[in-house]
Write a protein that holds these residues in place. Structure first.
Motif, short mmCIF file in Angstrom:
data_model
loop_
_atom_site.label_atom_id
_atom_site.label_comp_id
_atom_site.label_asym_id
_atom_site.label_seq_id
_atom_site.Cartn_x
_atom_site.Cartn_y
_atom_site.Cartn_z
N UNK A 128 -2.66 11.49 4.50
CA UNK A 128 -1.42 11.77 3.79
C UNK A 128 -0.23 11.03 4.41
N UNK A 129 -0.49 10.00 5.21
CA UNK A 129 0.57 9.21 5.80
C UNK A 129 1.07 8.22 4.76
N UNK A 130 2.24 8.50 4.18
CA UNK A 130 2.73 7.64 3.11
C UNK A 130 3.52 6.47 3.67
N UNK A 131 3.46 5.34 2.95
CA UNK A 131 4.16 4.13 3.33
C UNK A 131 5.34 3.84 2.40
N UNK A 132 5.27 4.31 1.17
CA UNK A 132 6.35 4.08 0.20
C UNK A 132 6.72 5.40 -0.47
N UNK A 133 7.92 5.41 -1.07
CA UNK A 133 8.35 6.57 -1.83
C UNK A 133 8.37 6.18 -3.30
N UNK A 134 8.26 7.16 -4.17
CA UNK A 134 8.20 6.88 -5.61
C UNK A 134 9.57 6.73 -6.24
N UNK B 244 0.81 -1.21 0.00
CA UNK B 244 0.00 0.00 0.00
C UNK B 244 0.85 1.27 0.00
N UNK B 245 0.44 2.25 -0.75
CA UNK B 245 1.19 3.50 -0.86
C UNK B 245 1.03 4.42 0.32
N UNK B 246 -0.13 4.35 0.96
CA UNK B 246 -0.39 5.24 2.10
C UNK B 246 -1.56 4.70 2.89
N UNK B 247 -1.80 5.31 4.05
CA UNK B 247 -2.97 4.98 4.85
C UNK B 247 -4.17 5.61 4.15
N UNK B 248 -5.17 4.81 3.78
CA UNK B 248 -6.31 5.36 3.05
C UNK B 248 -6.97 6.53 3.78
N UNK B 249 -7.26 7.59 3.03
CA UNK B 249 -7.93 8.75 3.57
C UNK B 249 -7.02 9.73 4.29
#
Length: 120
Positions: free
Chosen positions: A15-21, A8-13
């Motif tokens: 702006x807490x991101x889990x990965x970087x691009x 997952x890229x972030x916590x849904x809903x």
């Protein structure tokens, strides 16, 4: 830098991101142990729990490469629930290997291991 497909890229809903691009052009952000205090906001604690659930669902108890996982989010778990696997460990490398300390992670985030909970 390894990109963890399906993570997952972030916590849904939020702006807490889990990965970087992409890799940081100024250099790799080092992993550091951040202290979690009792007065943290509930949404911050929820982000930690969701990130731990995603780590467990994606990697389980196997060692994994840091890759594109967000250093800031990892640092909240680093040194307790997520431990270095390499010896010597390079905190400034995207190729560094990490492993989940399952006993500590289950004690800290029991809801992250609940099969009925959907964090994504």
């Amino acid at each position: 830098m390894l990109k963890h497909r399906g993570f997952p890229g972030r916590l849904p809903g939020t702006d807490f991101q889990f990965v970087i691009r992409r890799p940081n052009p100024k250099g790799v952000t080092p992993l550091t142990k951040r202290e979690r205090y009792r007065d943290r906001r509930s949404v911050d604690r929820k982000a930690d729990t969701a990130f731990m659930a995603a780590l467990w669902a994606h990697f389980g108890d196997e060692p994994f490469e840091r890759g594109n996982l967000d250093a800031g989010r990892l640092s909240w778990l680093f040194g307790r629930e997520v431990l270095p696997y390499d010896d010597p460990f390079d905190p400034e490398s995207y190729e560094s290997l990490l492993v989940i300390n399952e006993a500590i992670a289950r004690a800290s985030f029991p809801e992250a291991f609940d099969e009925n909970e959907d964090w994504a």
